[in-house]
Scaffold this motif. Structure first.
Motif, PDB file in Angstrom:
ATOM      1  N   THR A 100      29.565  16.893  57.491  1.00 41.92           N
ATOM      2  CA  THR A 100      30.362  15.966  56.693  1.00 41.92           C
ATOM      3  C   THR A 100      29.488  15.257  55.667  1.00 41.92           C
ATOM      4  O   THR A 100      28.443  14.686  56.013  1.00 41.92           O
ATOM      5  N   PHE A 101      29.913  15.304  54.420  1.00 46.14           N
ATOM      6  CA  PHE A 101      29.306  14.522  53.349  1.00 46.14           C
ATOM      7  C   PHE A 101      30.248  13.356  53.043  1.00 46.14           C
ATOM      8  O   PHE A 101      31.452  13.571  52.863  1.00 46.14           O
ATOM      9  N   SER A 102      29.712  12.147  52.963  1.00 42.95           N
ATOM     10  CA  SER A 102      30.564  10.983  52.700  1.00 42.95           C
ATOM     11  C   SER A 102      29.853   9.997  51.792  1.00 42.95           C
ATOM     12  O   SER A 102      28.624   9.952  51.719  1.00 42.95           O
ATOM     13  N   ALA A 103      30.660   9.208  51.089  1.00 41.12           N
ATOM     14  CA  ALA A 103      30.145   8.155  50.218  1.00 41.12           C
ATOM     15  C   ALA A 103      31.119   6.996  50.265  1.00 41.12           C
ATOM     16  O   ALA A 103      32.317   7.187  50.485  1.00 41.12           O
ATOM     17  N   TRP A 104      30.622   5.786  50.071  1.00 43.59           N
ATOM     18  CA  TRP A 104      31.477   4.612  50.179  1.00 43.59           C
ATOM     19  C   TRP A 104      30.880   3.441  49.397  1.00 43.59           C
ATOM     20  O   TRP A 104      29.716   3.471  48.992  1.00 43.59           O
ATOM     21  N   ALA A 105      31.706   2.439  49.193  1.00 48.18           N
ATOM     22  CA  ALA A 105      31.268   1.170  48.617  1.00 48.18           C
ATOM     23  C   ALA A 105      31.506   0.090  49.652  1.00 48.18           C
ATOM     24  O   ALA A 105      32.522   0.109  50.361  1.00 48.18           O
ATOM     25  N   GLU A 106      30.579  -0.834  49.769  1.00 46.13           N
ATOM     26  CA  GLU A 106      30.736  -1.905  50.757  1.00 46.13           C
ATOM     27  C   GLU A 106      30.317  -3.250  50.164  1.00 46.13           C
ATOM     28  O   GLU A 106      29.494  -3.315  49.241  1.00 46.13           O
ATOM     29  N   ARG A 107      30.915  -4.298  50.699  1.00 43.58           N
ATOM     30  CA  ARG A 107      30.650  -5.657  50.227  1.00 43.58           C
ATOM     31  C   ARG A 107      30.184  -6.521  51.383  1.00 43.58           C
ATOM     32  O   ARG A 107      30.745  -6.454  52.486  1.00 43.58           O
ATOM     33  N   MET A 108      29.150  -7.317  51.142  1.00 44.11           N
ATOM     34  CA  MET A 108      28.690  -8.284  52.113  1.00 44.11           C
ATOM     35  C   MET A 108      29.708  -9.419  52.209  1.00 44.11           C
ATOM     36  O   MET A 108      30.107  -9.996  51.194  1.00 44.11           O
ATOM     37  N   LEU A 109      30.122  -9.736  53.421  1.00 46.44           N
ATOM     38  CA  LEU A 109      31.128 -10.775  53.631  1.00 46.44           C
ATOM     39  C   LEU A 109      30.512 -12.129  53.937  1.00 46.44           C
ATOM     40  O   LEU A 109      31.220 -13.141  53.904  1.00 46.44           O
ATOM     41  N   THR A 110      29.240 -12.140  54.263  1.00 51.27           N
ATOM     42  CA  THR A 110      28.539 -13.396  54.559  1.00 51.27           C
ATOM     43  C   THR A 110      27.325 -13.505  53.648  1.00 51.27           C
ATOM     44  O   THR A 110      27.017 -12.594  52.880  1.00 51.27           O
ATOM     45  N   ASN A 111      26.630 -14.621  53.736  1.00 52.54           N
ATOM     46  CA  ASN A 111      25.490 -14.901  52.861  1.00 52.54           C
ATOM     47  C   ASN A 111      24.466 -13.769  52.934  1.00 52.54           C
ATOM     48  O   ASN A 111      23.857 -13.530  53.979  1.00 52.54           O
ATOM     49  N   PRO A 112      24.255 -13.030  51.837  1.00 57.55           N
ATOM     50  CA  PRO A 112      23.361 -11.868  51.882  1.00 57.55           C
ATOM     51  C   PRO A 112      21.890 -12.222  52.027  1.00 57.55           C
ATOM     52  O   PRO A 112      21.067 -11.332  52.262  1.00 57.55           O
ATOM     53  N   THR A 113      21.534 -13.496  51.882  1.00 55.87           N
ATOM     54  CA  THR A 113      20.129 -13.875  52.044  1.00 55.87           C
ATOM     55  C   THR A 113      19.766 -14.115  53.500  1.00 55.87           C
ATOM     56  O   THR A 113      18.589 -14.276  53.824  1.00 55.87           O
ATOM     57  N   ARG A 114      20.733 -14.150  54.386  1.00 55.61           N
ATOM     58  CA  ARG A 114      20.451 -14.349  55.801  1.00 55.61           C
ATOM     59  C   ARG A 114      20.017 -13.050  56.458  1.00 55.61           C
ATOM     60  O   ARG A 114      20.316 -11.955  55.976  1.00 55.61           O
ATOM     61  N   ALA A 115      19.345 -13.181  57.589  1.00 51.09           N
ATOM     62  CA  ALA A 115      18.864 -11.991  58.291  1.00 51.09           C
ATOM     63  C   ALA A 115      20.008 -11.161  58.856  1.00 51.09           C
ATOM     64  O   ALA A 115      19.918  -9.936  58.934  1.00 51.09           O
ATOM     65  N   THR A 116      21.093 -11.825  59.259  1.00 49.19           N
ATOM     66  CA  THR A 116      22.250 -11.124  59.820  1.00 49.19           C
ATOM     67  C   THR A 116      23.435 -11.286  58.875  1.00 49.19           C
ATOM     68  O   THR A 116      23.777 -12.411  58.509  1.00 49.19           O
TER      69      THR A 116
END
Length: 214
Positions: A100-116
């Protein structure tokens, strides 16, 4: 001179909108393993593993791509072709292999500067499937020999998960996902000519991944 100053201002503005780590190391590469479940047609469970990569488009957006391999049991191809297997024998499955070949777009839902961080995304993919023949005894005393033709599947997926940074380069993530398979499977008994088919189906599952930012 004004045009030069204007160009420098635009470049500075763009730099402000992209975090430092994305500018320095926008790529990451990793490996993942997971399992998906279906309703038994064509399979119950689909374990697999593969390679995964992301590219940061800014502070909150990323695009991803993956190459996955899976082996799984196609449940009783004779039954799917409309042939009754000898009831005293063990169910005869076929071991399918898929790439399977796949591609996607994703968005960070929380503060991207945090470790989690939490993320969600949507994607497309294509699965190339090979299914060997399945042969065995029929309920009426004869034999069946099932050929399975699985066309290339188109996948539409939704995913969401959590990512954890370990230091400046390493990360781990876990995600849940659902995939709609647009498919056309045909099962044909070479002996009797019996024929059956299945089309679109839904899978859902989880994966874990580890990777390195580059």
């Amino acid at each position: 001179m004004r045009s030069i100053r204007f160009s420098l201002m635009l470049m500075a503005s763009a730099a402000v909108t992209i975090p430092a780590h994305a500018q320095e190391r926008p790529w990451d590469f990793g490996i993942r393993a997971g399992i998906s479940a279906a309703d038994g047609e064509p399979a119950n469970d689909i374990p697999g593993a593969g390679l995964i990569a992301h590219f940061a488009l800014g502070e909150r957006w990323r695009v991803g791509a993956a190459l996955d391999r899976a082996e799984y049991d196609v449940e009783e191809p004779a039954k799917l072709a409309g042939v009754m297997q000898q009831p005293m024998s063990d169910p005869i499955d076929a071991l399918a292999e898929s790439t399977t070949f796949s591609a996607w777009a994703e968005r960070m839902l929380t503060n991207p500067t945090r470790a989690t961080t939490l993320f969600a995304g949507v994607g497309l993919g294509a699965a190339f499937i090979d299914v060997p023949d399945a042969a065995g005894p029929r309920a009426d005393g004869g034999l069946f020999d099932i050929r399975t033709d699985a066309s290339t599947e188109i996948l539409v997926s939704l995913l969401g998960g959590v990512r954890r940074q370990f230091g400046d380069r390493w990360y781990g993530e876990a995600a849940v996902h659902a995939e709609q398979h647009f498919a056309d499977w045909v099962f044909t008994d070479r002996v009797s000519g019996a024929r059956g088919s299945i089309d679109d189906y839904l899978t859902w599952g989880v994966y874990i991944a580890v990777g390195w930012r580059w």
